[in-house]
Design a protein around this motif. Sequence first.
Motif, PDB file in Angstrom:
ATOM      1  N   PRO A 246       9.788  20.220 -18.003  1.00 12.51           N
ATOM      2  CA  PRO A 246       9.393  21.579 -17.605  1.00 12.51           C
ATOM      3  C   PRO A 246       8.140  22.094 -18.309  1.00 12.51           C
ATOM      4  CG  PRO A 246      11.770  21.452 -17.908  1.00 12.51           C
ATOM      5  CD  PRO A 246      11.208  20.150 -18.393  1.00 12.51           C
ATOM      6  N   VAL A 247       7.928  21.698 -19.553  1.00  9.01           N
ATOM      7  CA  VAL A 247       6.764  22.226 -20.282  1.00  9.01           C
ATOM      8  C   VAL A 247       5.456  21.653 -19.759  1.00  9.01           C
ATOM      9  CG1 VAL A 247       8.045  22.727 -22.385  1.00  9.01           C
ATOM     10  CG2 VAL A 247       7.012  20.473 -22.088  1.00  9.01           C
ATOM     11  N   LEU A 248       5.536  20.611 -18.921  1.00  8.36           N
ATOM     12  CA  LEU A 248       4.335  20.028 -18.335  1.00  8.36           C
ATOM     13  C   LEU A 248       4.316  20.209 -16.815  1.00  8.36           C
ATOM     14  CD1 LEU A 248       4.055  16.653 -20.316  1.00  8.36           C
ATOM     15  CD2 LEU A 248       2.701  18.728 -20.642  1.00  8.36           C
ATOM     16  N   LYS A 249       5.041  21.193 -16.323  1.00  9.27           N
ATOM     17  CA  LYS A 249       5.171  21.377 -14.875  1.00  9.27           C
ATOM     18  C   LYS A 249       3.813  21.579 -14.206  1.00  9.27           C
ATOM     19  CE  LYS A 249       7.520  24.158 -11.365  1.00  9.27           C
ATOM     20  NZ  LYS A 249       8.099  22.991 -10.675  1.00  9.27           N
ATOM     21  N   ALA A 250       2.999  22.504 -14.746  1.00  5.47           N
ATOM     22  CA  ALA A 250       1.692  22.783 -14.133  1.00  5.47           C
ATOM     23  C   ALA A 250       0.781  21.570 -14.216  1.00  5.47           C
ATOM     24  CB  ALA A 250       1.042  23.986 -14.815  1.00  5.47           C
ATOM     25  N   GLU A 251       0.816  20.878 -15.346  1.00  8.02           N
ATOM     26  CA  GLU A 251      -0.039  19.708 -15.540  1.00  8.02           C
ATOM     27  C   GLU A 251       0.364  18.563 -14.605  1.00  8.02           C
ATOM     28  OE1 GLU A 251       1.357  21.492 -17.830  1.00  8.02           O
ATOM     29  OE2 GLU A 251      -0.100  22.031 -19.384  1.00  8.02           O
ATOM     30  N   ALA A 252       1.670  18.298 -14.493  1.00 12.50           N
ATOM     31  CA  ALA A 252       2.137  17.219 -13.624  1.00 12.50           C
ATOM     32  C   ALA A 252       1.825  17.520 -12.161  1.00 12.50           C
ATOM     33  CB  ALA A 252       3.635  16.994 -13.813  1.00 12.50           C
ATOM     34  N   ASP A 253       1.954  18.777 -11.772  1.00 10.51           N
ATOM     35  CA  ASP A 253       1.638  19.153 -10.399  1.00 10.51           C
ATOM     36  C   ASP A 253       0.165  18.906 -10.098  1.00 10.51           C
ATOM     37  OD1 ASP A 253       2.457  20.605  -7.841  1.00 10.51           O
ATOM     38  OD2 ASP A 253       0.748  21.788  -8.508  1.00 10.51           O
ATOM     39  N   LEU A 254      -0.714  19.373 -10.982  1.00  6.69           N
ATOM     40  CA  LEU A 254      -2.154  19.169 -10.764  1.00  6.69           C
ATOM     41  C   LEU A 254      -2.495  17.682 -10.795  1.00  6.69           C
ATOM     42  CD1 LEU A 254      -5.063  20.068 -10.467  1.00  6.69           C
ATOM     43  CD2 LEU A 254      -5.106  20.610 -12.921  1.00  6.69           C
ATOM     44  N   ALA A 255      -1.922  16.947 -11.715  1.00  6.70           N
ATOM     45  CA  ALA A 255      -2.210  15.514 -11.833  1.00  6.70           C
ATOM     46  C   ALA A 255      -1.817  14.751 -10.577  1.00  6.70           C
ATOM     47  CB  ALA A 255      -1.479  14.934 -13.039  1.00  6.70           C
ATOM     48  N   SER A 256      -0.823  15.242  -9.861  1.00 15.23           N
ATOM     49  CA  SER A 256      -0.348  14.528  -8.673  1.00 15.23           C
ATOM     50  C   SER A 256      -1.329  14.606  -7.503  1.00 15.23           C
ATOM     51  CB  SER A 256       1.022  15.071  -8.245  1.00 15.23           C
ATOM     52  OG  SER A 256       0.925  16.386  -7.721  1.00 15.23           O
TER      53      SER A 256
ATOM     54  N   ARG B 215       0.836  -1.206   0.000  1.00 14.96           N
ATOM     55  CA  ARG B 215       0.000   0.000   0.000  1.00 14.96           C
ATOM     56  C   ARG B 215       0.871   1.257   0.000  1.00 14.96           C
ATOM     57  NH1 ARG B 215      -3.143  -2.962   3.640  1.00 14.96           N
ATOM     58  NH2 ARG B 215      -2.369  -1.790   5.448  1.00 14.96           N
ATOM     59  N   GLU B 216       1.980   1.200   0.709  1.00 19.93           N
ATOM     60  CA  GLU B 216       2.890   2.340   0.718  1.00 19.93           C
ATOM     61  C   GLU B 216       3.498   2.553  -0.667  1.00 19.93           C
ATOM     62  OE1 GLU B 216       3.612   4.708   3.021  1.00 19.93           O
ATOM     63  OE2 GLU B 216       1.839   3.805   3.946  1.00 19.93           O
ATOM     64  N   ARG B 217       3.773   1.471  -1.372  1.00 24.56           N
ATOM     65  CA  ARG B 217       4.312   1.600  -2.732  1.00 24.56           C
ATOM     66  C   ARG B 217       3.277   2.219  -3.666  1.00 24.56           C
ATOM     67  NH1 ARG B 217       7.067  -3.877  -4.702  1.00 24.56           N
ATOM     68  NH2 ARG B 217       8.016  -2.447  -6.204  1.00 24.56           N
ATOM     69  N   VAL B 218       2.035   1.786  -3.550  1.00 25.20           N
ATOM     70  CA  VAL B 218       0.966   2.331  -4.387  1.00 25.20           C
ATOM     71  C   VAL B 218       0.782   3.826  -4.129  1.00 25.20           C
ATOM     72  CG1 VAL B 218      -1.527   2.277  -4.785  1.00 25.20           C
ATOM     73  CG2 VAL B 218      -0.233   0.140  -4.697  1.00 25.20           C
ATOM     74  N   ARG B 219       0.962   4.248  -2.889  1.00 24.46           N
ATOM     75  CA  ARG B 219       0.814   5.650  -2.532  1.00 24.46           C
ATOM     76  C   ARG B 219       1.828   6.537  -3.252  1.00 24.46           C
ATOM     77  NH1 ARG B 219      -1.981   7.031   2.181  1.00 24.46           N
ATOM     78  NH2 ARG B 219      -0.515   8.728   2.578  1.00 24.46           N
ATOM     79  N   LEU B 220       2.888   5.924  -3.769  1.00 28.79           N
ATOM     80  CA  LEU B 220       3.922   6.703  -4.450  1.00 28.79           C
ATOM     81  C   LEU B 220       3.598   6.994  -5.908  1.00 28.79           C
ATOM     82  CD1 LEU B 220       7.177   5.085  -3.048  1.00 28.79           C
ATOM     83  CD2 LEU B 220       6.214   7.312  -2.474  1.00 28.79           C
ATOM     84  N   MET B 221       2.558   6.373  -6.445  1.00 27.62           N
ATOM     85  CA  MET B 221       2.237   6.616  -7.854  1.00 27.62           C
ATOM     86  C   MET B 221       2.082   8.110  -8.158  1.00 27.62           C
ATOM     87  SD  MET B 221      -1.075   5.433 -10.069  1.00 27.62           S
ATOM     88  CE  MET B 221      -1.548   6.383 -11.517  1.00 27.62           C
ATOM     89  N   PRO B 222       1.243   8.865  -7.429  1.00 28.73           N
ATOM     90  CA  PRO B 222       1.137  10.294  -7.739  1.00 28.73           C
ATOM     91  C   PRO B 222       2.406  11.072  -7.423  1.00 28.73           C
ATOM     92  CG  PRO B 222      -0.155   9.751  -5.789  1.00 28.73           C
ATOM     93  CD  PRO B 222       0.274   8.454  -6.398  1.00 28.73           C
ATOM     94  N   TYR B 223       3.230  10.570  -6.496  1.00 28.74           N
ATOM     95  CA  TYR B 223       4.516  11.222  -6.229  1.00 28.74           C
ATOM     96  C   TYR B 223       5.379  11.199  -7.483  1.00 28.74           C
ATOM     97  CZ  TYR B 223       9.423  11.581  -4.954  1.00 28.74           C
ATOM     98  OH  TYR B 223      10.753  11.930  -4.944  1.00 28.74           O
ATOM     99  N   TRP B 224       5.434  10.046  -8.153  1.00 31.26           N
ATOM    100  CA  TRP B 224       6.252   9.944  -9.356  1.00 31.26           C
ATOM    101  C   TRP B 224       5.685  10.805 -10.483  1.00 31.26           C
ATOM    102  CZ3 TRP B 224      10.987   8.794  -9.098  1.00 31.26           C
ATOM    103  CH2 TRP B 224      11.460   7.875  -8.172  1.00 31.26           C
ATOM    104  N   THR B 225       4.376  10.943 -10.539  1.00 33.20           N
ATOM    105  CA  THR B 225       3.782  11.877 -11.504  1.00 33.20           C
ATOM    106  C   THR B 225       4.239  13.296 -11.184  1.00 33.20           C
ATOM    107  OG1 THR B 225       1.847  10.449 -11.786  1.00 33.20           O
ATOM    108  CG2 THR B 225       1.616  12.748 -12.451  1.00 33.20           C
ATOM    109  N   PHE B 226       4.247  13.653  -9.918  1.00 32.75           N
ATOM    110  CA  PHE B 226       4.728  14.964  -9.493  1.00 32.75           C
ATOM    111  C   PHE B 226       6.190  15.164  -9.870  1.00 32.75           C
ATOM    112  CE2 PHE B 226       6.957  17.355  -6.124  1.00 32.75           C
ATOM    113  CZ  PHE B 226       6.391  18.611  -6.322  1.00 32.75           C
TER     114      PHE B 226
END
Length: 467
Positions: free
Chosen positions: A306-316, A288-299
């Motif tokens: 850099p061109v997707l900085k705002a999108e990656a931040d929101l997606a996380s 479960r702790e590993r799964v919790r990292l999925m949005p971290y890696w998106t972040f």
Amino acid sequence: MLALAFIGDLSMGRPTDHSHRTAWLAARLAAEDGGTDRDCQSAHDVSLLRWSGCTANAAGFDQLLGDDVAGRDALFEMTLPINAERAAAIVPLAEIHCEVSGEIASQLGMDDQVEAGLRNIFETWDGRGNPGRLRADDVPPVVYHVALASDLEILSRARGLEAALEKIASLSDEKYPAPLVQRLQRTAPQWLATLDENQPQGPTQDLTLVGRDVPLELIADVADLKLPWLAGQSRQVAACAAATAAQLGLDANTQALLQRAGLIHAIGRAALPNHLWERTGRLTAADRERVRLMPYWTFRAASHIPVLKAEADLASYAYERLDGSGHFRSLSAAALTVPHRIIATAVALVALRSPRPWRPAFDAAGAAQVLRDEAAQGRFDAEVVEAALAALAGSRPRTPAKAAISLSAREADVLRRISLGESNKEVARVLEISPSTVRTHIESVFRKLECSTRAAATLKAFTLGLI
């Protein structure tokens, strides 16, 4: 290309600067080998796209090795025992990888030399490579430049420079040509020292990313290939998020940002092995702790793209919940903006309406009830939930685009089913036709799409708007 390099490094269990370092080394090795500017650029670009087909065969590697990420990491560190049975099983997985990465290069409008390199990336000097068993000078030179650069980068980290060069030397005239190995032996210490002093986080100063602008949907489709039953779901999240924002009266820029964030919300999944998502029982606390990292890696993608900085931040924020029970930040309502709440609701709604290995898809009423119950318990925003349900109810099925390739209605039905990972027998049962008829339709689809694997056909069909 930067997004695909990031996904590829995660999929292979590599540090997220691996592809950049390999690109830097490969371009210099091509120059040392007497290559032209085009040859150096091709080596650079093939390095960034080398692992772009990794999501497509993740399911196969997870089944074969028990962990697609750690298993492939060991494979390319040359610590994985390979017997005849395992070697035979890897061949079709390599074919999937090469075909998909070649198709990605085509979609990106890359140089023919880049596409040829990617379609033959696992060929070797002695003719024992994949997918075509080419040998010696029949292998595109860029394959050797990238393979040597990648092996040097991986092995020097894992074993140290001296041991890495010894291992590479032992593979002369087996994996790569001996004269090229000798050139690398002379220059590798200086190159690695330079790399360590000046870590490349993007395109090297003297080389640039080339290709044409393509829809961000390509990144979504590549990310979704990791799990066959996810095909097309990032597109659905993107559409749901944007439509929900419109229902709530948010401005066009916010709608567009949510749409793009929805397309890339799943790229962090590449860092985690497939079996975590396919278990029918309860996950362990560690998993479960590993799964919790999925949005971290998106972040983390934001620092590499850099061109997707705002999108990656929101997606996380896609898995945050108003009561603080979400991940990876575990924020509560006061810290979650309306766009944060929208992306989380869209992801949850699309997941509920889609089948999973452990449950069938909820119908519209069932999904609505689950989300409303969750909102009543303080995990979702009730207003956003109602807007998302209204947006989904008012959405229309995606209309296939007019493309040069035309599939019959039945061929499209079959392709849609196999894109979700269903076997011929499963497709036959659902469509009430015989398995042999399914096979005939698949052969026709492959012929029309000029593909030989299901993963490549799925990717091409989505990018052409055929399904």
